[in-house]
Scaffold this motif. Structure first.
Motif, PDB file in Angstrom:
ATOM      1  N   ALA A  44       0.886  -1.373   0.095  1.00 34.04           N
ATOM      2  CA  ALA A  44      -0.031   0.034  -0.212  1.00 34.04           C
ATOM      3  C   ALA A  44       0.769   1.395   0.001  1.00 34.04           C
ATOM      4  N   VAL A  45       1.824   1.355   0.973  1.00 32.40           N
ATOM      5  CA  VAL A  45       2.527   2.560   0.772  1.00 32.40           C
ATOM      6  C   VAL A  45       3.551   2.760  -0.250  1.00 32.40           C
ATOM      7  N   ARG A  46       3.841   1.539  -0.897  1.00 33.17           N
ATOM      8  CA  ARG A  46       4.714   1.780  -1.895  1.00 33.17           C
ATOM      9  C   ARG A  46       3.880   2.245  -3.133  1.00 33.17           C
ATOM     10  N   GLY A  47       2.626   2.097  -3.427  1.00 36.64           N
ATOM     11  CA  GLY A  47       1.627   2.637  -4.311  1.00 36.64           C
ATOM     12  C   GLY A  47       1.683   4.274  -4.108  1.00 36.64           C
ATOM     13  N   VAL A  48       1.808   4.635  -3.004  1.00 32.41           N
ATOM     14  CA  VAL A  48       1.640   6.238  -2.540  1.00 32.41           C
ATOM     15  C   VAL A  48       3.222   6.721  -3.026  1.00 32.41           C
ATOM     16  N   MET A  49       4.257   6.027  -2.556  1.00 32.15           N
ATOM     17  CA  MET A  49       5.662   6.595  -2.770  1.00 32.15           C
ATOM     18  C   MET A  49       6.019   6.742  -4.148  1.00 32.15           C
ATOM     19  N   GLN A  50       5.394   5.613  -5.033  1.00 27.03           N
ATOM     20  CA  GLN A  50       5.830   5.700  -6.528  1.00 27.03           C
ATOM     21  C   GLN A  50       5.117   6.394  -7.360  1.00 27.03           C
ATOM     22  N   ASN A  51       3.971   6.985  -6.720  1.00 22.82           N
ATOM     23  CA  ASN A  51       2.983   7.710  -7.599  1.00 22.82           C
ATOM     24  C   ASN A  51       2.988   9.237  -7.207  1.00 22.82           C
ATOM     25  N   SER A  52       3.794   9.719  -6.225  1.00 17.10           N
ATOM     26  CA  SER A  52       3.943  11.087  -5.640  1.00 17.10           C
ATOM     27  C   SER A  52       5.260  11.244  -5.036  1.00 17.10           C
ATOM     28  N   GLU A 184       9.906   2.513   2.749  1.00 18.10           N
ATOM     29  CA  GLU A 184       8.975   3.383   2.391  1.00 18.10           C
ATOM     30  C   GLU A 184       8.345   3.999   4.000  1.00 18.10           C
ATOM     31  N   ALA A 185       8.110   2.983   4.841  1.00 16.79           N
ATOM     32  CA  ALA A 185       7.474   3.282   6.177  1.00 16.79           C
ATOM     33  C   ALA A 185       8.361   4.302   6.753  1.00 16.79           C
ATOM     34  N   ARG A 186       9.694   3.812   6.671  1.00 18.91           N
ATOM     35  CA  ARG A 186      10.671   4.734   7.533  1.00 18.91           C
ATOM     36  C   ARG A 186      10.971   6.163   6.830  1.00 18.91           C
ATOM     37  N   THR A 187      10.614   6.304   5.587  1.00 19.41           N
ATOM     38  CA  THR A 187      10.598   7.599   4.958  1.00 19.41           C
ATOM     39  C   THR A 187       9.300   8.290   5.550  1.00 19.41           C
ATOM     40  N   VAL A 188       8.179   7.696   5.679  1.00 19.16           N
ATOM     41  CA  VAL A 188       6.917   8.353   6.290  1.00 19.16           C
ATOM     42  C   VAL A 188       7.324   8.828   7.662  1.00 19.16           C
ATOM     43  N   ASP A 189       7.758   7.908   8.519  1.00 14.29           N
ATOM     44  CA  ASP A 189       8.168   8.209  10.017  1.00 14.29           C
ATOM     45  C   ASP A 189       8.972   9.429   9.996  1.00 14.29           C
TER      46      ASP A 189
END
Length: 312
Positions: A44-52, A184-189
């Motif tokens: 799920a988070v990959r979908g966010v990070m790869q599209n924005s 990706e979760a680490r980037t969000v954190d």
């Protein structure tokens, strides 16, 4: 409801738990908690990070989510349906890839949409309730059930979405083996703790924003803290912090808070009349005093919720 003129009350209506609860200021803390939780699903988070560009547009993403929730809660039925159609169209055009397998998949896969939905609804309910918004277990079940409607808007089959706390808890128990704190979760954190800001605003970020982000993180279920690898205070301590924050924010007059853009609640009241004003006491008419905080039992809250007393 007495005192309401003829008008479209929208998808949920003025008698819904959603109508009353979504006007609470702790929804903002809940939204940040949802981001933390959503980031633990790698696909799920990959979908966010790869599209924005998340680091550059995270505030925009948060505001778009808030606008969607506001529109679907307080807007007309037509406005809510339009918002849902717009989200479905955008999602249908986006995909992501698994860096390990090379698999390409759509971000609108039902399992991914379901994760995002459940992480949001669980976060809203858990944070607002623990912070002092009074709800019985029956009303909490009703809230989750109401959001089968919002699940439909983003493209989910309502019958496949949890309808109460027990079903929500079972869902999180089932999905937990798939969760991980990947890159990706680490980037969000990292972003949520240290969002980019003007140098002159760094002190304010450290004093104000970081406290809010840390509180949202602390409100996650214990297994999420384990995955992120950062400890949090004991649940009873977090509940006290949430209550203190909720009490403080609710001291700001609602009319002042609702002046902030995009003014969904004020527009709904203009459309439906003053009797449509969201207020916790409207649910309190039928509420019973719950157990004191800290008397935990397995439930939602990402799979491990206490039965929080809710004063206020």
């Amino acid at each position: 409801m007495a005192g309401l003129p003829a008008g479209d009350p929208g998808l949920f209506g003025t008698d819904s738990v959603t109508w009353q609860m979504h006007g609470d200021p702790m929804m903002w803390v809940a939204g940040i908690r949802a981001l933390y939780l959503q980031a633990l699903h790698p696909r799920a988070v990959r979908g966010v990070m790869q599209n924005s560009d998340f680091r550059k547009d995270a505030w925009g993403r948060l505001m778009r989510t808030a606008n969607f929730v506001g529109t679907t809660t307080y807007g007309t039925t037509e406005a809510a349906e339009r918002a849902g159609a717009r989200v479905r169209k955008i999602h249908s055009m986006l995909s992501a890839s698994d860096p390990d397998t090379g698999e390409r998949y759509g971000v609108d896969e039902p399992e991914l949409l379901l994760w995002v939905h459940c992480a949001e609804i669980d976060s809203y309910l858990s944070v607002v309730r623990r912070s002092g918004f009074r709800l019985t277990d029956a009303q909490a079940d009703r809230y989750i059930g109401e959001h089968r409607t919002s699940a439909r808007l983003v493209g989910l089959d309502p019958d496949a979405v949890p309808a109460n706390q027990a079903e929500m808890a079972a869902y999180f128990e089932k999905v937990r083996p798939e969760l991980a704190a990947g890159p990706e979760a680490r980037t969000v954190d990292d972003f949520l703790l240290r969002p980019p800001t003007h140098p002159l605003l760094v002190p304010a970020r450290e004093v104000l924003w970081r406290r809010v982000a840390q509180l949202a993180y602390a409100a996650l279920p214990p297994y999420a803290h384990e995955l992120y690898g950062r400890p949090a205070p004991k649940p009873a301590t977090v509940t006290r912090q949430l209550r203190a924050t909720g009490t403080l924010l609710r001291c700001v007059p609602a009319r002042v808070r609702w002046q902030l853009p995009p003014k969904h609640i004020l527009r709904a009241m203009a459309r439906l009349g003053p009797g449509s004003r969201p207020a916790p006491y409207k649910l309190g008419r039928e509420v019973a005093i719950l157990d004191e905080p800290g008397e935990g039992r397995k439930d939602s809250n990402g799979g491990d919720r206490g039965r929080w007393g809710t004063a206020g």
